[in-house]
Design an enzyme around this catalytic site. Structure first.
Site, PDB file in Angstrom:
ATOM      1  N   TYR A  53       0.847  -1.202   0.000  1.00 15.37           N
ATOM      2  CA  TYR A  53       0.000   0.000   0.000  1.00 15.37           C
ATOM      3  C   TYR A  53       0.879   1.248   0.000  1.00 15.37           C
ATOM      4  O   TYR A  53       1.908   1.274   0.673  1.00 15.37           O
ATOM      5  CB  TYR A  53      -0.900   0.029   1.240  1.00 15.37           C
ATOM      6  CG  TYR A  53      -2.326  -0.355   0.933  1.00 15.37           C
ATOM      7  CD1 TYR A  53      -3.039   0.326  -0.052  1.00 15.37           C
ATOM      8  CD2 TYR A  53      -2.965  -1.388   1.609  1.00 15.37           C
ATOM      9  CE1 TYR A  53      -4.340  -0.017  -0.350  1.00 15.37           C
ATOM     10  CE2 TYR A  53      -4.267  -1.734   1.308  1.00 15.37           C
ATOM     11  CZ  TYR A  53      -4.957  -1.042   0.333  1.00 15.37           C
ATOM     12  OH  TYR A  53      -6.233  -1.377   0.036  1.00 15.37           O
ATOM     13  N   GLU A  55      -0.588   4.929  -0.377  1.00 10.57           N
ATOM     14  CA  GLU A  55      -1.374   6.142  -0.617  1.00 10.57           C
ATOM     15  C   GLU A  55      -0.486   7.386  -0.555  1.00 10.57           C
ATOM     16  O   GLU A  55       0.363   7.497   0.332  1.00 10.57           O
ATOM     17  CB  GLU A  55      -2.491   6.284   0.425  1.00 10.57           C
ATOM     18  CG  GLU A  55      -3.731   5.497   0.090  1.00 10.57           C
ATOM     19  CD  GLU A  55      -3.730   4.120   0.729  1.00 10.57           C
ATOM     20  OE1 GLU A  55      -2.627   3.578   0.962  1.00 10.57           O
ATOM     21  OE2 GLU A  55      -4.820   3.600   0.978  1.00 10.57           O
ATOM     22  N   ASP A 199      -8.285  12.588 -24.908  1.00 11.53           N
ATOM     23  CA  ASP A 199      -8.186  11.214 -24.407  1.00 11.53           C
ATOM     24  C   ASP A 199      -7.543  10.416 -25.536  1.00 11.53           C
ATOM     25  O   ASP A 199      -8.186  10.062 -26.517  1.00 11.53           O
ATOM     26  CB  ASP A 199      -9.591  10.712 -24.088  1.00 11.53           C
ATOM     27  CG  ASP A 199      -9.613   9.246 -23.708  1.00 11.53           C
ATOM     28  OD1 ASP A 199      -8.593   8.552 -23.898  1.00 11.53           O
ATOM     29  OD2 ASP A 199     -10.664   8.778 -23.237  1.00 11.53           O
ATOM     30  N   THR A 225      -5.007   5.356 -21.669  1.00  9.94           N
ATOM     31  CA  THR A 225      -4.759   4.055 -21.062  1.00  9.94           C
ATOM     32  C   THR A 225      -3.338   3.676 -21.472  1.00  9.94           C
ATOM     33  O   THR A 225      -2.741   4.302 -22.353  1.00  9.94           O
ATOM     34  CB  THR A 225      -5.748   2.985 -21.562  1.00  9.94           C
ATOM     35  OG1 THR A 225      -5.737   2.973 -22.977  1.00  9.94           O
ATOM     36  CG2 THR A 225      -7.145   3.238 -21.041  1.00  9.94           C
ATOM     37  N   LYS A 228      -3.059  -0.129 -24.851  1.00 14.28           N
ATOM     38  CA  LYS A 228      -3.493  -0.285 -26.245  1.00 14.28           C
ATOM     39  C   LYS A 228      -2.253  -0.179 -27.141  1.00 14.28           C
ATOM     40  O   LYS A 228      -1.383  -1.035 -27.077  1.00 14.28           O
ATOM     41  CB  LYS A 228      -4.591   0.729 -26.555  1.00 14.28           C
ATOM     42  CG  LYS A 228      -5.838   0.523 -25.664  1.00 14.28           C
ATOM     43  CD  LYS A 228      -6.970   1.430 -26.008  1.00 14.28           C
ATOM     44  CE  LYS A 228      -8.210   1.119 -25.206  1.00 14.28           C
ATOM     45  NZ  LYS A 228      -8.401   1.995 -24.057  1.00 14.28           N
ATOM     46  N   ARG A 234      -2.730  -3.124 -18.368  1.00 21.32           N
ATOM     47  CA  ARG A 234      -3.992  -2.398 -18.287  1.00 21.32           C
ATOM     48  C   ARG A 234      -3.835  -1.315 -17.241  1.00 21.32           C
ATOM     49  O   ARG A 234      -3.428  -1.592 -16.107  1.00 21.32           O
ATOM     50  CB  ARG A 234      -5.125  -3.332 -17.878  1.00 21.32           C
ATOM     51  CG  ARG A 234      -5.255  -4.543 -18.743  1.00 21.32           C
ATOM     52  CD  ARG A 234      -6.586  -5.192 -18.534  1.00 21.32           C
ATOM     53  NE  ARG A 234      -7.590  -4.464 -19.267  1.00 21.32           N
ATOM     54  CZ  ARG A 234      -7.838  -4.647 -20.565  1.00 21.32           C
ATOM     55  NH1 ARG A 234      -7.172  -5.547 -21.246  1.00 21.32           N
ATOM     56  NH2 ARG A 234      -8.760  -3.950 -21.170  1.00 21.32           N
TER      57      ARG A 234
HETATM   58  N1  DSN Z   1     -12.792  -0.801 -24.303  1.00 21.93           N
HETATM   59  C1  DSN Z   1     -11.932   0.103 -25.017  1.00 21.93           C
HETATM   60  C2  DSN Z   1     -12.005  -0.094 -26.481  1.00 21.93           C
HETATM   61  O1  DSN Z   1     -12.155  -1.215 -26.879  1.00 21.93           O
HETATM   62  O2  DSN Z   1     -11.908   0.849 -27.234  1.00 21.93           O
HETATM   63  C3  DSN Z   1     -12.160   1.514 -24.678  1.00 21.93           C
HETATM   64  O3  DSN Z   1     -12.548   1.663 -23.388  1.00 21.93           O
END
Ligand code: DSN
Length: 418
Positions: A53, A55, A199, A225, A228, A234
């Site tokens: 932990y 924080e 985003d 994120t 990707k 993730r």
């Molecule tokens: N679930 C993601 C996507 O497939 O684009 C976005 O949140």
């Protein structure tokens, strides 16, 4: 796969993990938001850092014993700054939705107006879709793309901004395949006194490598994120101008989240380190070439590509001219070892669970080594599967060709037979 402790203690979970490894090895993975992380990233994710932990932020934590997680989190922050040229980075958001929510709550007040892209035109649920909690708190207004050019309708966006006076203008999409004119958006935002947020979850890797435009220096806040095109674990991340740093950090913790997931932050740091290498630039350039190869083949077969073309890693395809729905196409392609997802198309007359389109992308199979000729074959396989949808022998042939392709580029061979 080496699961020596799980095999003894929890064979059901061990079996499910092994089956998932096999599935990933044997399918052509086209979901544009998915990728395959390196073994180094997997190792960091499975480390003892999950026990800790912490924080707070490096050097200023609420718990003792945080000297090692401070090293990890500082490395993640520094590497992200280097990758994107950001003045300030917060690597604690658990994923993209929490990152976006933390920004809204940091910079806006309940009832404030946010101008974001319509979901069916390629936007994202967390950009104010009525089914989300954020839509109960903020007033989301939605802009669209021009159907004839496939580009964002910037003039209409400007008119909407002048009319609704948003506090925040939001760009960045999950199914939109064109480049974004960040300068134009910034000018509109300045005209109406709005903050700017991008985003970049889908295209973060492409931006980090410099093969797509980077909004980080221009915009107030950029969220992403990390799993990707950036090919990390993730997770989420917020980048912002130094003047917003305190509000953003306080919003993530203690405003919205509790203890950061330091095993995940370590894996982010490892992935950022990989993205700083010259090979990552080659990888992202190959993603763009592969998408063009897939696009050309699908166009040759008469598929309708939404937004006209792709400038990034994904294609949104209206499959209804082929007498099939998005859901049927997704299910059919599953049977021949091609994984994609059904998707709404602009102004879709159909429903989200059975829309008109499918969304395909090239990041995951580019990681496996696919080049343009392989993606041309993928396009042929998609076309052949749909042409043979009522012909089991024809589908069997397509599946064999798909397995030939996956066998050519083994995934995680190190994990086999252990
Ligand atoms: N679930 C993601 C996507 O497939 O684009 C976005 O949140």
């Amino acid at each position: 796969m080496q699961l020596q402790y799980l095999d003894k203690q929890d064979p059901q979970i061990a079996e499910a993990i092994r089956h998932e490894l096999k599935r990933q090895q044997n399918v052509i993975e086209l979901i544009p938001s998915e990728n395959f992380v390196s073994l180094a990233v997997l190792e960091a994710l499975g480390s003892v850092l999950t026990n800790k932990y912490s924080e707070g932020y490096p050097g200023n934590r609420y718990y003792g014993g945080t000297e090692n997680v401070d090293v990890v989190e500082n490395l993640a922050i520094e590497r992200a700054k280097q990758l994107f040229g950001s003045e300030h980075v917060n690597v604690q958001p658990l994923s993209g939705a929490p990152a976006n929510i933390a920004v809204y709550l940091a910079l806006l007040n309940p009832g404030d107006t946010i101008l974001g892209m319509d979901l069916s035109h390629g936007g994202h649920l967390t950009h104010g879709h009525p089914v989300t909690h954020m839509a109960k708190i903020f007033n989301f207004i939605r802009y669209k793309t021009e159907l004839d050019t496939g580009l964002i309708d910037y003039e209409n966006l400007r008119q909407m901004a002048l009319e609704h006076k948003p506090k925040l203008i939001l760009v960045g999409y999950s199914a939109y395949s064109r480049e974004i004119d960040y300068e134009k958006i910034k000018n509109i935002a300045d005209e109406v006194g709005a903050l700017t947020m991008a985003d970049i979850a889908h295209i973060a890797g492409l931006i980090a490598a410099g093969v797509m435009k980077n909004p980080v220096r221009l915009f107030d806040v950029v969220t992403t994120t990390t799993h990707k095109t950036l090919r990390g674990p993730r997770g989420g991340m917020i980048m912002c101008k130094a003047k917003h740093a305190t509000l953003i950090d306080k919003s993530v913790f203690p405003g919205f989240q509790g203890g950061p997931h330091e095993h995940n932050i370590a894996a982010k740091a490892v992935a950022f380190g990989e993205a700083l290498k010259p090979e990552f630039k080659e990888y992202t350039a190959q993603i763009l070439k592969n998408t063009k190869a897939l696009e050309a083949t699908l166009k040759n077969h008469g598929f309708k590509i939404c937004f006209g073309q792709s400038d990034n890693h994904l294609l949104l395809i209206d499959v209804t001219p082929k007498n099939i729905t998005g859901k049927e196409a997704q299910n059919l392609l599953d049977t021949v070892n091609i994984t994609c997802n059904k998707n709404m198309i602009p102004n879709d007359p159909r429903k989200p669970m059975d829309p008109s389109g499918i969304r395909v992308g090239t990041p995951a199979m580019t990681t496996r080594g696919f080049k343009e000729a392989d993606f041309a074959e993928v396009g042929e396989l998609i076309a052949a599967a749909i042409d043979n949808k009522d012909n089991p022998a024809g589908l069997e042939e397509v599946k064999k060709r798909a397995l030939t392709l996956t066998a050519k580029y083994p995934l995680y061979p190190e994990l086999n037979n252990l």
